[in-house]
Design an enzyme around this catalytic site. Structure first.
Site, PDB file in Angstrom:
ATOM      1  N   SER A 162       2.349  -0.823  -6.880  1.00  0.00           N
ATOM      2  CA  SER A 162       3.947  -1.092  -6.718  1.00  0.00           C
ATOM      3  C   SER A 162       4.193  -2.967  -6.898  1.00  0.00           C
ATOM      4  O   SER A 162       4.913  -2.904  -7.502  1.00  0.00           O
ATOM      5  CB  SER A 162       4.693  -0.653  -5.042  1.00  0.00           C
ATOM      6  N   HIS A 194       6.292   5.702  -6.164  1.00  0.00           N
ATOM      7  CA  HIS A 194       6.798   4.863  -7.757  1.00  0.00           C
ATOM      8  C   HIS A 194       6.397   5.645  -9.589  1.00  0.00           C
ATOM      9  O   HIS A 194       5.844   4.843 -10.356  1.00  0.00           O
ATOM     10  CB  HIS A 194       6.034   3.517  -8.137  1.00  0.00           C
ATOM     11  N   LYS A 228      13.961   6.689  -4.414  1.00  0.00           N
ATOM     12  CA  LYS A 228      13.627   5.878  -5.533  1.00  0.00           C
ATOM     13  C   LYS A 228      13.902   6.246  -6.449  1.00  0.00           C
ATOM     14  O   LYS A 228      15.457   6.914  -6.490  1.00  0.00           O
ATOM     15  CB  LYS A 228      12.239   5.309  -5.854  1.00  0.00           C
TER      16      LYS A 228
HETATM   17  C1  LIG Z   1       8.636   3.375  -1.223  1.00  0.00           C
HETATM   18  C2  LIG Z   1       7.206   3.811  -0.714  1.00  0.00           C
HETATM   19  C3  LIG Z   1       7.487   4.663   0.293  1.00  0.00           C
HETATM   20  C4  LIG Z   1       8.144   4.543   1.267  1.00  0.00           C
HETATM   21  O1  LIG Z   1       8.999   6.223   0.509  1.00  0.00           O
HETATM   22  P1  LIG Z   1       9.815   5.977   1.901  1.00  0.00           P
HETATM   23  O2  LIG Z   1      10.188   7.680   1.393  1.00  0.00           O
HETATM   24  O3  LIG Z   1      11.295   4.638   1.084  1.00  0.00           O
HETATM   25  O4  LIG Z   1      10.014   6.102   3.182  1.00  0.00           O
HETATM   26  C5  LIG Z   1       5.535   4.970   0.386  1.00  0.00           C
HETATM   27  N1  LIG Z   1       4.773   4.968  -0.387  1.00  0.00           N
HETATM   28  C6  LIG Z   1       4.829   4.027  -1.549  1.00  0.00           C
HETATM   29  C7  LIG Z   1       3.891   3.900  -2.723  1.00  0.00           C
HETATM   30  C8  LIG Z   1       6.074   3.084  -1.842  1.00  0.00           C
HETATM   31  O5  LIG Z   1       5.956   2.964  -2.880  1.00  0.00           O
END
Ligand SMILES: *Cc1c(COP(=O)(O)O)cnc(C)c1O
Length: 402
Positions: free
Chosen positions: A188, A216, A247
């Site tokens: 990210s 992502h 997301k």
């Molecule tokens: C955002 C993210 C998470 C957490 O996701 P949530 O559903 O918000 O708990 C886990 N792993 C990665 C790589 C992320 O970017």
């Protein structure tokens, strides 16, 4: 509040720690949005700003069709379940969503969680024990690191995205019963895409399993948006996929693990964040189902995101900014110096563009940046307005030559 003396020390300690965070510039201030999430948002000062810092890749978070789908699912299935899945918290909409996710990702079965954080927190411990080895990229997400901590397997860490060090660690793990390589599909902070083709080759050579975290990536990476495994042409070679509904896929909340039937069945029996936490709200399950139908019918959102990404990456570089090269809608605009990154983000805020400055310890020392995230919902007018603001702020702060 009148606090007994013995407890005062505790609260005083917290206040002191918070003051230290503020003094060191590490205190995280939350922005308050007064509208739906979207390409533009109304902030609590009443000002409309172009939003370049949400994970709203497909522009679905505030989308009217999502709201409708969530309302419809709520009408049909109610507001909540008041139960974990295995007691009386599974509805047809949850089973349909699990099937739709499996099909979309090209996996046998899928299990839902309240968040991807829970999916990662609950995936290792039921599947691996002290006889096994987990080999993890050094920059993997916090939830993977925490999940591995809860598991008794031997831990090996390879240098970020470094295939020769991965091989060294695979050798070190030789003799363990089962070996699992785990990596974020996309990282990210830099938008770096894991080299899954090489990772799968190494896994084959060393008899290891492969797990990817697709938070992502799901919905827009690869030709039809299946994810990094499609992008790297390794569909069918990944053992475990974890991902989020929070997301690109609408942005509410919820996570999942997709894998072979035996894996998912084991997780349903033993994964603690699944067994001991409430079912996903029907509104989220129904709206997520709607998203997957939409993404399977057309790649228009993914294509628009791609076009916006290509346009913005080229234009920001043409202005004279340094970006980390790549193809992902995460575009790190490098400023190197922490105070400069903060000032730059603040100036952009005044120019009605929302971006976040990142600096040590979130990124390595000397690599401060603002991270831009593009969305399919951005119009070219909005992106051009944002680029003009980048140019103005860059000139004002002496980052660009006039
Ligand atoms: C955002 C993210 C998470 C957490 O996701 P949530 O559903 O918000 O708990 C886990 N792993 C990665 C790589 C992320 O970017």
């Amino acid at each position: 509040m009148n606090t007994p003396k013995a407890r005062q020390g505790f609260y005083a300690q917290l206040d002191e720690n918070l003051a230290t965070l503020r003094r060191d510039g590490l205190y995280k201030q939350e922005r308050v949005i007064a509208s739906r999430q979207g390409a533009e948002v109304v902030c609590d000062d009443g000002q409309t700003r172009i939003n370049l810092c949400a994970n709203n890749y497909l522009g679905l978070s505030g989308d009217e069709t999502m709201v409708r789908a969530a309302v419809e699912a709520t009408e049909e299935y109610g507001y909540g379940l008041s139960s974990v899945r295995f007691i009386c918290g599974t509805q047809t909409v949850h089973k349909k969503l699990e099937r739709a996710l499996s099909e979309f990702l090209g996996m046998e079965d899928t299990i839902l969680y309240a968040a991807a954080f829970d999916a990662n927190g609950g995936v290792f411990e039921p599947l691996f024990d002290e006889q096994d080895a987990i080999i993890s990229d050094a920059l993997n997400h916090a939830s993977i690191i925490d999940g591995i901590r809860l598991c008794k397997a031997a831990r090996y860490r390879y240098r970020h995205n470094d295939m020769s060090d991965l091989e060294v660690q695979l050798h070190a793990a030789e003799g363990k019963r089962h070996k699992l390589i785990v990596t974020d599909g996309v990282f990210s902070m830099d938008g770096t895409v894991a080299q899954l083709d090489m990772i799968c080759d190494l896994a084959d050579r060393h008899g290891a399993l492969v797990m990817i975290d697709e938070c992502h990536a799901t919905g827009f990476m690869g030709r039809t948006g299946r994810g990094t495994h499609e992008y790297r042409d390794v569909m069918g070679r990944i053992d475990i996929i974890t991902g989020t509904l929070g997301k690109a896929l609408g942005g509410a909340m919820g996570g999942f693990t997709a894998a072979r039937r035996e894996v998912v069945e084991t997780l349903r029996q033993k994964s603690r964040p699944y067994l001991f936490s409430n079912s996903l709200a029907p509104a989220i399950a129904g709206a997520s189902l709607h998203v997957l139908e939409r993404l399977s019918a057309s790649t228009d959102l993914r294509d628009r995101l791609h076009a916006n990404t290509v346009h913005f990456r080229r234009a920001i570089a043409d202005l004279g900014f340094t970006i980390k090269p790549g193809a992902h809608p995460i575009v790190p605009v490098m400023l190197f110096d922490a105070p400069v990154a903060q000032q730059f983000a603040q100036r952009l805020y005044e120019l009605d563009v929302l971006v976040t400055g990142f600096f040590y310890p979130v990124v390595p020392m000397g690599e401060a940046r603002v991270r831009v995230q593009l969305s399919a919902a951005h119009t070219s007018e909005q992106l051009d307005h944002a680029l003009a603001a980048f140019k103005q702020a860059g000139l004002e702060l002496g980052l660009l030559k006039s």
